[in-house]
Design an enzyme around this catalytic site. Sequence first.
Site: not given
Ligand code: KDG
Ligand code: MG
Length: 420
Positions: A151, A254, A420, A230, A357, A163, A301, A228, A280
């Site tokens: 990634r 993602e 987020w 986010h 992952e 982030y 995920r 990702d 996730e």
């Molecule tokens: O606690 C939040 C993280 O695990 C997350 O932001 C990590 O996006 C993430 C990922 O894909 O691992």
């Molecule tokens: Mg993620």
Amino acid sequence: MSATDTIVAVDVVITSPGRNFVTLKITTAEGLVGWGDATLNGRELAVASYLRDHVAPLLVGRDPARIEDTWQYLYRGAYWRRGPVTMTSVGAVDLALWDIKGKATGQPVYQLLGGAVRDRILTYTHASGRDVPRLLDAIDAQRARGFLAVRAQSGVPGLGTVYGVSESGPGPGSGAGPDHARAGQGPAGRGAAPDVEIWDTDAYLRHAPEMLAAARAHVGPELKLLHDVHHRLTPGEAARLGRALEAVNLFWLEDVTPAENQEVLRHVRRHTTVPLAIGEVFNTVWECQTLITEQLIDFVRTCVTHAGGISHLRRIAALAEIWQVRLGPHGPSDISPVAMAASLHVGLSTPNFAIQEYMGYEPVVHEVFRHAWSYEDGYLHPGDEPGLGIEVDEALAARFPYEPAYLPIARRQDGSVSDW
Ligand code: KDG
Ligand code: MG
């Protein structure tokens, strides 16, 4: 474990070897011990309280063999259900009971789930850099550790901390070998309040296609590249980004949008063929239902801990299988090696499991949570120890007390809070 074994103790272990982990320990009258991960990054104590105050008293005296009935009891039996705190708690109990059943029968959990359908589980890890040259170095470091899927995240020109981007690139863990791969993003910031990061979607959208094209040109066609977002984009922005990335041939893109509105993915899907991965932050199959049954995503995920344990992740996998959606479960370093073990037992025994992952852990985390699972040449395997294959060093864990820690908050250039 005989037909008359019962649960006699339910304990919550909180430890912070570099980052916070909450672990559930269930003990039976016959002396079997089952472990479950209950870590919810930045909200750890809420889960610990849910387990200690509302779940533990209900479990003592129950039959540990009744995994499904216990799941139904904690989920359907509760008026207030769903949500990350509840489902992480239910997940921790589920993991611990599968661990006990494995130990009682002398079988690794994947055997109880129907046995292996593959020999090893493809994994992806993280690479990031403040700028593109540093990102490319970080990707090279992960390839040198044998990873076949990476990634890629980088800083955005004009913005400060972003982030998911490690300030230090691959970092001092590089020499420790793949099993000690260092986290590509640090622990949630320790302190009384979240850090604030400044986010600018336009700057990101100008940068991301260039950055990922540079990564693809650098690694050639074979390495699987992932990225990702986010949850930061609107559906229109996500569709444009997906189109701009099609030539990069990503393995997945993602969390393009905040996916509370599953329907918005229809718009994204109509405009781009980029493979999409979401889930996730989902806690139940119902949150994935539209995405799966309308084939709006390619990968789901959901995490074995945050989505109600092995029992519920298998249900998500079963629904996804019908719709040719594959699993790529969450596996950051903020879920513990106990959750990683559980995810790998599901992965070895689930046909539509595509990739796991694996961000890696600091060496001390491997010492607190000793595990039978292992990494080799881009693949993971859960090992063949009975149960989940986990031993927790409780004395060592006790040396690392909990410290408050939060994920950062993103604000836009005008000061308003970003998604987020
Ligand atoms: O606690 C939040 C993280 O695990 C997350 O932001 C990590 O996006 C993430 C990922 O894909 O691992
Ligand atoms: Mg993620």
